[in-house]
Enzyme design. Structure first.
Site, short mmCIF file in Angstrom:
data_model
loop_
_atom_site.label_atom_id
_atom_site.label_comp_id
_atom_site.label_asym_id
_atom_site.label_seq_id
_atom_site.Cartn_x
_atom_site.Cartn_y
_atom_site.Cartn_z
N HIS A 66 -15.02 2.60 3.56
CA HIS A 66 -13.42 2.27 3.26
C HIS A 66 -13.40 0.66 4.10
CE1 HIS A 66 -9.56 0.82 3.06
NE2 HIS A 66 -9.47 0.89 1.18
N GLU A 114 -14.37 -2.51 -4.14
CA GLU A 114 -13.49 -3.00 -3.28
C GLU A 114 -12.91 -4.36 -2.31
OE1 GLU A 114 -10.51 1.01 -3.35
OE2 GLU A 114 -11.41 1.25 -1.34
P1 PGA Z 1 -4.54 -1.28 -2.44
O1 PGA Z 1 -5.29 0.31 -1.40
O2 PGA Z 1 -4.05 0.01 -4.08
O3 PGA Z 1 -3.47 -0.32 -1.83
O4 PGA Z 1 -4.34 -2.45 -2.60
C1 PGA Z 1 -6.72 -0.15 -2.23
C2 PGA Z 1 -7.75 0.99 -1.44
O5 PGA Z 1 -7.57 0.50 -0.13
O6 PGA Z 1 -8.47 1.45 -2.13
#
Ligand code: PGA
Length: 257
Positions: A97, A169
């Protein structure tokens, strides 16, 4: 037919009591269709209890951890090994992440080691990849995410690759200041990820790897994103941190299946 994976990481939120309240709310809505695979990734302190609570409720909801060391044991203060993850009953291991890459020194190489370790213990790596705003401006988003994905999968056998989950992401889409990717942006990257997998491992393997989108997913954009080619699920942050909100999202998606 692939299942839709719709899940959330709570990041560093929720005490044990809050975590169990959330599970009770999720369970109240009753079972979900088989084509929907929910998953919840609590902080370590709640993983075992949450896993049990969801199992008891018969919800068929997977659980995961937000990080894991790649070694089975050793002098790694503060870390959690694959064997310890298995103790919790969780089956997913989130890795890569952008918050871990930015704040905790996660690199393509540690993600690669963690993915291999998770697979060798029968755990499922959930590998997060994403481009920064600068990379987006430079026009190298595609190169960035394909490089991250290939590095994470390096050295795995094709059969093992079929056992991972990839979450795209974009860093610019995550969190309070994030702007969700437009359907066109998400579509372009997801297609490229699929083709990169197919080129390296063949279409049969690529077809088995779920490609999730994450970054400011909410009730308004979820169905549009999920309808895109090669979007097999959603990885949700803030919009799923309240039990009612996550349950409503799952029910909305379930109603379209
Ligand atoms: P968010 O986070 O939906 O709050 O933007 C997504 C993530 O970090 O997986």
């Amino acid at each position: 037919m692939k299942k839709y994976l719709i899940g959330t990481s709570w990041k560093m939120n929720k005490t044990l009591g809050e975590a169990l309240d959330y599970c009770a709310i999720l369970a109240k809505g009753g079972p979900l269709p088989d084509r929907l695979q929910p998953f919840v990734i609590p902080p370590f302190t709640a993983v075992r209890e949450v896993t049990r609570a969801l199992q008891r409720a018969g919800l068929n909801c997977l659980t995961g951890v937000q990080n894991m060391h790649f070694a089975d044991r050793g002098a790694f203060t503060g870390e959690i090994s694959p064997l310890m993850v298995k103790d919790t009953g969780a089956t997913l291991v989130e890795m890569g992440h952008s918050e871990r890459r930015e704040f905790f020194g996660e690199t393509n190489e540690t993600v690669r080691l963690k993915a291999a370790a998770a697979l060798s213990h029968g755990l499922t790596p959930l590998i997060c990849i994403g481009d920064s705003l600068q990379e987006k401006c430079w026009g190298v988003s595609k190169e960035t995410v394909i490089r991250q994905m290939k590095a994470a999968l390096a050295g795995l056998r094709p059969e093992q690759v079929a056992g991972v989950i990839i979450a795209y992401e974009p860093i610019w889409a995550i969190g309070e200041q994030g702007v969700p990717a437009t359907p066109e942006e998400a579509q372009a990257i997801h297609r490229q990820l699929y083709h990169a997998l197919a080129e390296s491992y063949g279409a049969e393997i690529a077809d088995r790897v779920p490609l999730l989108y994450g970054g400011s997913v909410n009730h308004d954009n979820a169905l549009t994103l999920l309808a895109l080619d090669h979007v097999d699920g959603l990885f949700v942050g803030r919009a799923a941190w309240e039990g009612e909100s996550y349950r409503r999202l799952l029910d909305t998606i379930a109603a379209t299946l």
